[in-house]
Design an enzyme around this catalytic site. Structure first.
Site, PDB file in Angstrom:
ATOM      1  N   CYS A 173      53.768 -54.217 -16.147  1.00 33.07           N
ATOM      2  CA  CYS A 173      54.320 -53.686 -17.399  1.00 33.07           C
ATOM      3  C   CYS A 173      55.653 -52.973 -17.155  1.00 33.07           C
ATOM      4  O   CYS A 173      55.767 -52.082 -16.311  1.00 33.07           O
ATOM      5  CB  CYS A 173      53.297 -52.728 -18.029  1.00 33.07           C
ATOM      6  SG  CYS A 173      53.958 -51.667 -19.317  1.00 33.07           S
ATOM      7  N   CYS A 232      55.422 -49.262 -18.075  1.00 34.29           N
ATOM      8  CA  CYS A 232      54.617 -48.531 -17.094  1.00 34.29           C
ATOM      9  C   CYS A 232      55.444 -48.193 -15.857  1.00 34.29           C
ATOM     10  O   CYS A 232      55.324 -47.098 -15.285  1.00 34.29           O
ATOM     11  CB  CYS A 232      53.405 -49.362 -16.688  1.00 34.29           C
ATOM     12  SG  CYS A 232      52.267 -49.705 -18.049  1.00 34.29           S
TER      13      CYS A 232
END
Length: 480
Positions: free
Chosen positions: A170, A173
């Site tokens: 991600c 993230c």
């Protein structure tokens, strides 16, 4: 002066003296039959006069409701969280409205499509979020890695557990990771887990702990959740009751958020439930979805051109795993145009053959992907809309309704799957015109019935009288 005798000479209805007339039994019977026939035919003519006939025609749409069309909908998504559910509208003229919220309401629902609470209000998921400038710094991982085996132990050991649910692939993230680890280090130094034990910062890798993330209804990455000891399982249905953090993701903001949680716990030990502690908290901390489903209801106005109504997961600061997104849904209601109340249909029963048959064709239908179709499945509905208008002969519109046909299909998409409703309005409309007979036509027919029955009865009576007279003469043996 015109004499009375001259006036009498134009009398069409000259009278025969009563003593020169003869009453007969056959004439009396025929008179009764004639009177009943007149009464029966009068009733039929009256019923025909009261009835309204209709004519149907196809004309170019002459809508009086402007250039916009209202769409009312109520759709349940068992596997789409209200946290990220977004309603978007686009059309061929270039209109593209994302995440419409003004006229939309969301309710978290369970797997049986039952609401689990009041209206869901998410945080500012789509706002621009500050991630700080820690990227590129050397990382020392001070946050605790949790798994399905130790998650419950840690969240029940510490009064406050702030957990970052992430995925290594991600983008957002990876932006958060430096700030998160730096914040974890500062919190660890300020509130030592062994000496203080009031708070802990942890993380969960959802690619390795899919069941744990699914259990906590994680659909977007990263998702920062705050678990409070003793309040994670509060209700009878064992629904998770915790908070989501929607604020900035730089180190300073994360540390400030955690300190605020700890201080609030110290000041109000009896209030560990989900209550906003400050104006800042009310915008960055919101109750997390208690279930993984969402019911979306509301309305919107769109231009009367071909377009799309789409429901999908959307966020400007989260990533989604398209292979895990399930856009199964149940259409509770979908209609176009002004709402027509059931009472209106009841009052206009004569219109039932023409209206109310296809204005909500998709209502109650389910479109469920049981994973047998594979991942990345978009469910599409192609709707062709036709306007039906009922008007009186003078042009006054009694009622207007938009009916539609629906064809549904599934398609595998490389991008994030969506539930798409493609609508297209016909340039033609169905015009149903009501016409009623004029009173003069009714009076003319009534007169024709009375005169016709009276005349026919008179002819029949004359024939019967002559026949009976002839038969009597034959019986007496008289010669003619």
């Amino acid at each position: 002066m015109v004499s009375t005798s001259k006036i009498k000479s134009v009398d069409f209805y000259r009278k025969i003296p009563r003593d020169l007339t003869e009453a007969t039994l056959s004439g009396a019977g025929l008179s009764i039959v004639a009177a009943l026939s007149m009464l029966f035919l009068f009733g039929m003519e009256l019923n025909n006069y009261m009835a309204v006939s209709t004519t149907t025609s196809i004309i170019v749409d002459r809508s009086s409701d402007g250039d916009f069309l209202r769409i009312d909908f109520n759709i349940s998504f068992p596997s789409l969280s209200c946290e990220f559910a977004s309603v978007d509208v686009s059309d061929v003229l270039g209109t593209n409205r994302l995440n419409v919220t003004k006229t939309i309401r969301k309710f978290s629902i369970d797997s049986n499509l039952r609401p689990t609470g009041t209206e869901f209000h998410s945080g500012e998921v789509l706002s621009l979020i500050n991630h700080g400038d820690e990227a590129g710094e050397e990382l020392v991982e001070d946050s605790v890695s949790l798994t399905g085996r130790n998650f419950d132990t840690f969240t029940h050991q510490f009064p406050i557990s702030v957990v970052n649910f992430y995925a290594p692939w991600c983008y957002w993230c990876n932006l958060l990771k430096p700030s998160w680890e730096k914040a974890a280090k500062q919190i660890k130094e300020r509130y030592d887990p062994e000496m203080d034990g009031r708070v802990i910062l942890a993380k969960v890798d959802c690619t390795q702990e899919a069941d744990l993330c699914r259990r906590n209804h994680i659909q977007g990455y990263p998702s920062i959740r705050i678990f409070r000891k003793g309040s994670d399982l509060r209700d009878d249905n064992a629904h998770h009751d915790h908070e989501s953090y929607y604020g900035d993701r730089d180190t300073e903001s994360l540390v400030k958020m955690v300190i605020g949680l700890v201080e609030a716990m110290h000041l109000e030990p009896q209030r560990l439930a989900l209550e906003d502690k400050s104006d800042n908290a009310s915008t960055t901390l919101k109750k997390a979805p208690s279930t993984g489903g969402c019911r979306i209801e509301g309305y919107m106005r769109v231009k009367k051109v071909p377009g799309n109504l789409m429901v999908s997961a959307r966020s400007g600061s989260h990533s989604f795993d398209s292979s895990q997104m399930n856009m199964s849904h149940v259409v509770n209601h979908l209609s176009f145009g002004r709402k027509i109340l059931p009472q209106t249909f009841a009052d206009l029963k004569r219109l039932s053959p023409y209206l109310g048959q296809s204005h909500n064709r998709l209502d109650g239908r389910s479109f469920i992907n049981q994973r047998d179709l594979g991942p990345n499945v978009t469910i599409e509905h192609y709707l062709q809309i036709v306007k039906t208008e009922v008007a009186k002969s003078n042009g006054h519109a009694l009622i207007e309704e938009y009916e539609y046909t629906a064809h549904s299909s599934v398609a595998h998409s490389y991008y994030l799957p969506v539930a798409k409703f493609h609508f297209e309005l016909s340039p033609m409309q169905v015009l149903i015109t009501e016409t009623s007979k004029s009173f003069s036509h009714f009076i003319t027919n009534v007169c024709a019935i009375i005169g016709g029955v009276f005349t026919v009865a008179g002819i029949v009576d004359s024939i019967l009288h002559q026949t009976m007279t002839l038969m009597k003469k034959i019986e007496l043996g008289k010669n003619f």
